[in-house]
Design an enzyme around this catalytic site. Sequence first.
Site, PDB file in Angstrom:
ATOM      1  N   THR A 658       4.008  -4.161 -11.402  1.00  0.00           N
ATOM      2  CA  THR A 658       3.792  -2.868 -12.057  1.00  0.00           C
ATOM      3  C   THR A 658       3.279  -1.870 -11.025  1.00  0.00           C
ATOM      4  O   THR A 658       3.076  -2.215  -9.863  1.00  0.00           O
ATOM      5  CB  THR A 658       2.708  -2.979 -13.158  1.00  0.00           C
ATOM      6  OG1 THR A 658       1.431  -3.174 -12.513  1.00  0.00           O
ATOM      7  CG2 THR A 658       2.970  -4.146 -14.093  1.00  0.00           C
ATOM      8  N   LYS A 682       0.855  -0.340  -5.202  1.00  0.00           N
ATOM      9  CA  LYS A 682       0.033   0.263  -4.142  1.00  0.00           C
ATOM     10  C   LYS A 682      -1.389   0.573  -4.589  1.00  0.00           C
ATOM     11  O   LYS A 682      -2.235   0.931  -3.785  1.00  0.00           O
ATOM     12  CB  LYS A 682       0.693   1.572  -3.682  1.00  0.00           C
ATOM     13  CG  LYS A 682       2.006   1.366  -2.952  1.00  0.00           C
ATOM     14  CD  LYS A 682       2.639   2.666  -2.524  1.00  0.00           C
ATOM     15  CE  LYS A 682       3.535   3.263  -3.579  1.00  0.00           C
ATOM     16  NZ  LYS A 682       4.737   2.506  -3.910  1.00  0.00           N
ATOM     17  N   GLU A 709       3.444  -6.932   1.159  1.00  0.00           N
ATOM     18  CA  GLU A 709       4.431  -6.355   2.081  1.00  0.00           C
ATOM     19  C   GLU A 709       5.240  -5.241   1.423  1.00  0.00           C
ATOM     20  O   GLU A 709       5.534  -4.213   2.045  1.00  0.00           O
ATOM     21  CB  GLU A 709       5.375  -7.467   2.575  1.00  0.00           C
ATOM     22  CG  GLU A 709       6.462  -7.029   3.546  1.00  0.00           C
ATOM     23  CD  GLU A 709       5.907  -6.479   4.864  1.00  0.00           C
ATOM     24  OE1 GLU A 709       5.771  -5.241   4.929  1.00  0.00           O
ATOM     25  OE2 GLU A 709       5.626  -7.261   5.787  1.00  0.00           O
ATOM     26  N   ASP A 781       2.878   9.506  -3.286  1.00  0.00           N
ATOM     27  CA  ASP A 781       3.347   8.145  -3.010  1.00  0.00           C
ATOM     28  C   ASP A 781       3.327   7.855  -1.499  1.00  0.00           C
ATOM     29  O   ASP A 781       2.888   6.800  -1.055  1.00  0.00           O
ATOM     30  CB  ASP A 781       4.771   8.028  -3.580  1.00  0.00           C
ATOM     31  CG  ASP A 781       5.252   6.613  -3.534  1.00  0.00           C
ATOM     32  OD1 ASP A 781       4.618   5.757  -4.171  1.00  0.00           O
ATOM     33  OD2 ASP A 781       6.265   6.355  -2.826  1.00  0.00           O
ATOM     34  N   LYS A 785       0.932   5.204   0.890  1.00  0.00           N
ATOM     35  CA  LYS A 785       1.433   4.286   1.935  1.00  0.00           C
ATOM     36  C   LYS A 785       0.694   4.535   3.255  1.00  0.00           C
ATOM     37  O   LYS A 785       0.365   3.589   3.988  1.00  0.00           O
ATOM     38  CB  LYS A 785       2.941   4.471   2.117  1.00  0.00           C
ATOM     39  CG  LYS A 785       3.720   3.997   0.884  1.00  0.00           C
ATOM     40  CD  LYS A 785       5.201   4.301   0.983  1.00  0.00           C
ATOM     41  CE  LYS A 785       5.907   3.871  -0.288  1.00  0.00           C
ATOM     42  NZ  LYS A 785       7.279   4.328  -0.389  1.00  0.00           N
TER      43      LYS A 785
END
Length: 925
Positions: A658, A682, A709, A781, A785
Amino acid sequence: MVFSAAVSSSTISSRLLYSSAPLAVQSRHATEKKISLSPPTSQCRAFSLLPSVSRMGFVSQRAQKESSNLRIFASVTDISVEKSVEEVHLPKGDMWSVHKFGGTCVGSSERIKNVAEVIVSDATERKLVIVSAMSKVTDMMYDLIHKAESRDDSYVSALDAVFEKHKSTAHDVLDGDELAGFLSLLHHDINNLKAMLRAIYIAGHATESFSDFVAGHGELWSAQILAAVVRKNGVDCTWMDTREVIIVNLTGSNQVDPDFLESERRLEKWFSQKPSKTIIATGFIASTPDNIPTTLKRDGSDFSAAIMGSLVKAGQVTIWTDVDGVYSADPRKVSEAVILKKLSYQEAWEMSYFGANVLHPRTIIPVMRYDIPIVIRNIFNLSAPGTMICRSSVSEDGDCQKVDSPVKGFATIDNLALINVEGTGMAGVPGTANAIFGAVKDVGANVIMISQASSEHSVCFAVPEKEVKAVAEALQSRFREALNAGRLSQVAVVPNCSILATVGQKMASTPGVSATLFNALAKANINVRAIAQGCSEYNITVVVKREDCIRALRAVHSRFYLSRTTIAMGIIGPGLIGATLLDQLRDQTAILKEEFNIDLRVMGITGSKTMLLSDVEIDLLRWRELLKDKGEVADLEKFTRHVHGNHFIPNTVLVDCTADSDIAICYHDWLQKGIHVITPNKKANSGPLDQYLKLRALQRKSYTHYFYEATVGAGLPIISTLRGLLETGDKILRIEGIFSGTLSYLFNNYAGTRRFSEVVSEAKAAGYTEPDPRDDLSGTDVARKVIILARESGLKLELADLPVRSLVPEPLQACASAGEFMEKLPQFDQEFAKERQEAEDAGEVLRYVGVVDAINRKGTVELRRYKKDHPFAQLSGSDNIIAFTTTRYKEQPLIVRGPGAGAQVTAGGIFSDILRLASYLGAPS
Ligand code: ADP
Ligand code: ASP
Ligand code: MG
């Protein structure tokens, strides 16, 4: 005198009852009467008083009536058969086969008939059959005693239940005289029992021998019923009350020691008077040398069979039970346990001593003396060959278990406590162990294992929990002086323990077995409290917390018997990525198992509304319909408990597919419980810094793994590359990359005369964007990262610290819908075009990138310009590209490039994390 008259509260001792009873009738063997005194059972009378009754059959009703009028107590050895001891000798040797049928084998009428057929079909010349009480009957008998002792009136109805059970069984399997004979005997016994229980009720106590006498009735009845059924099948047979034959000495610690010589003598005498080729004998019961009825203690029928087997030097003893043989672990606890085709006597002994109740531990010694093999077989599955227990199992061919496994099996004992006697004054003092175990012996406790380190600083040992209080008190008082003087620091009790024993004769010559064992326990996050290995090296015993015991058993069993890397999986979020992962698993698990010995089993799938839980691996060909048809209301806690606890697989991984921060919050708790976590989500790694640091700290210090990963670059090896650099001592200077497939697509295609809004529409139509393209254009987003990579590189950044260039024009941030946003976006094409033009004029292109600037310890998300020959300018489609500049890769950065979005590649990234986990757990490379 009827029996009830003999029982009074003042004569409750069984010795009094049985030994002082007058013999009112002359027997033909008067000399024996003087020496043999027995309980007043009708069975005894059947032999002693009634020559009118057929030798094989039950007492006729007439004779029974006569006998009860005669006020008689007869002897168990008072046998009125007209043959002298000299006439018929007991033959010994292979012509005998001994069978033992456990309670479950004779648990119902149908089963008794099956057993009779098995007996009849055995072609051996002579058969000696030992039979247990019908299933549960011994428990019922002990319960009668406990009820009576505690003056609970319900013993009367409980006794009725015992009566009814045997009566209805007899009605099912017998008829004619045999039925009448048995029912009359049963009536008589029940009346006697009623009187005895009444006496116990009045006294509020029953002696051990009195209890044993009551409890042994189950075997008396089952043996006689079975004998009658065998006769009904046309085979001449006699039943044997083993109290006439097996003589044992009581040891005072709930054990008895057979007197083989006396038992042999009695058997020879019995046989000389009843030289039958098929004998159905009672299990469990025996007599003391003074002919006081006793038992071989709980589950003792196996022992009876071994004693009888050794007395006749049988060719084989077959123990019939309800499982296919001895399993590598208790099949009720480890459903993956495998049948062991052969075991050495030593191995079988160790397994049974340490809790494998398929065989009573004392069964081995009598048969081992004469090399008589024991075969354990399943009455419900005659085609299964069973387990052969014989002299040595080492280097035998044809074993179904892995021949190279030095470990044969595992067994556990629950309800133990450890006692630790500790103190500096113990070292080098002779007699300390003697004093400790002398005190333990004085309270009659059974020491199951002992461990003393060579420093002699402490001795620790395990005793049954119910005995620990008495033992601790005895030690406290025995060592009071030493404790007061400080020579001993403590006598500590560690309650709620279990023993896990690992058994195998080949362990003796194989290095590394204990390393493997402890490794398996460590990986299952199980704390070992004490260890013992005898110098025979056939057994390694560890003590663990009781609540960890089954998990420990499963962990070590799977380590030695399952694939090294059997992993129970729970998939959270069967949306686009989760579903793709499940389909990839469907296509690959069989190959992984066959070729790589990696055994992945999905035990649960949960969405936000429904979940599917299964005790066996979910059939991934049908997971969608199963989830729909068999799904229950989703409950993450229950889901976790199920995947982690409800089956036999020691490794658990939860795969969170999710993007939900509520689920990410659970990772810490899962890792702490020993559950591995794999995710493309994340939220955990880019969420609040303190939570992230806590998670990573836990991950580092435990054997539990957390892989993510696919949080960056989907299936591309970004995190693993970064880890590889850091772990080998490289220093990260800068990470710069195009991390969003969507934004990569937009700027790769935003060229020539095309308008920005036009390219966004095209990407949306092609499914490259989120339903609301603002979710991509906002840059959040990408920022997540960047945070993940920055933290991985050691920077302590929060998401809020990161300057992010949002591509959503300020006035459009408030648009109510994606539709409204798309409609208004062309109004801003000019602004975008201007920026692109400026870049183009300088021979450059625009690219939306994330940057980790490790030197200045910061990160950014921005729209940067790159020369047309820069690798970032060469991208096509929705590719990601990430450049690592490090001390080693300073001139030319290390570049990873490839598709970095989409369900297939993201699921592939998760899948490779799962395989990474398998290899960390020991899968072959
Ligand atoms: P019986 O009444 O036939 O004597 P038991 O209940 O005493 O039967 O013993 C058989 C049971 O032992 C099996 O049903 C099984 O559940 C249990 N058991 C425990 N450990 C093992 C093992 N390692 N192999 C086989 N059975 C085992
Ligand atoms: N019936 C006895 C018991 O249940 C003996 C046996 O079955 O082995 O303990
Ligand atoms: Mg048993």
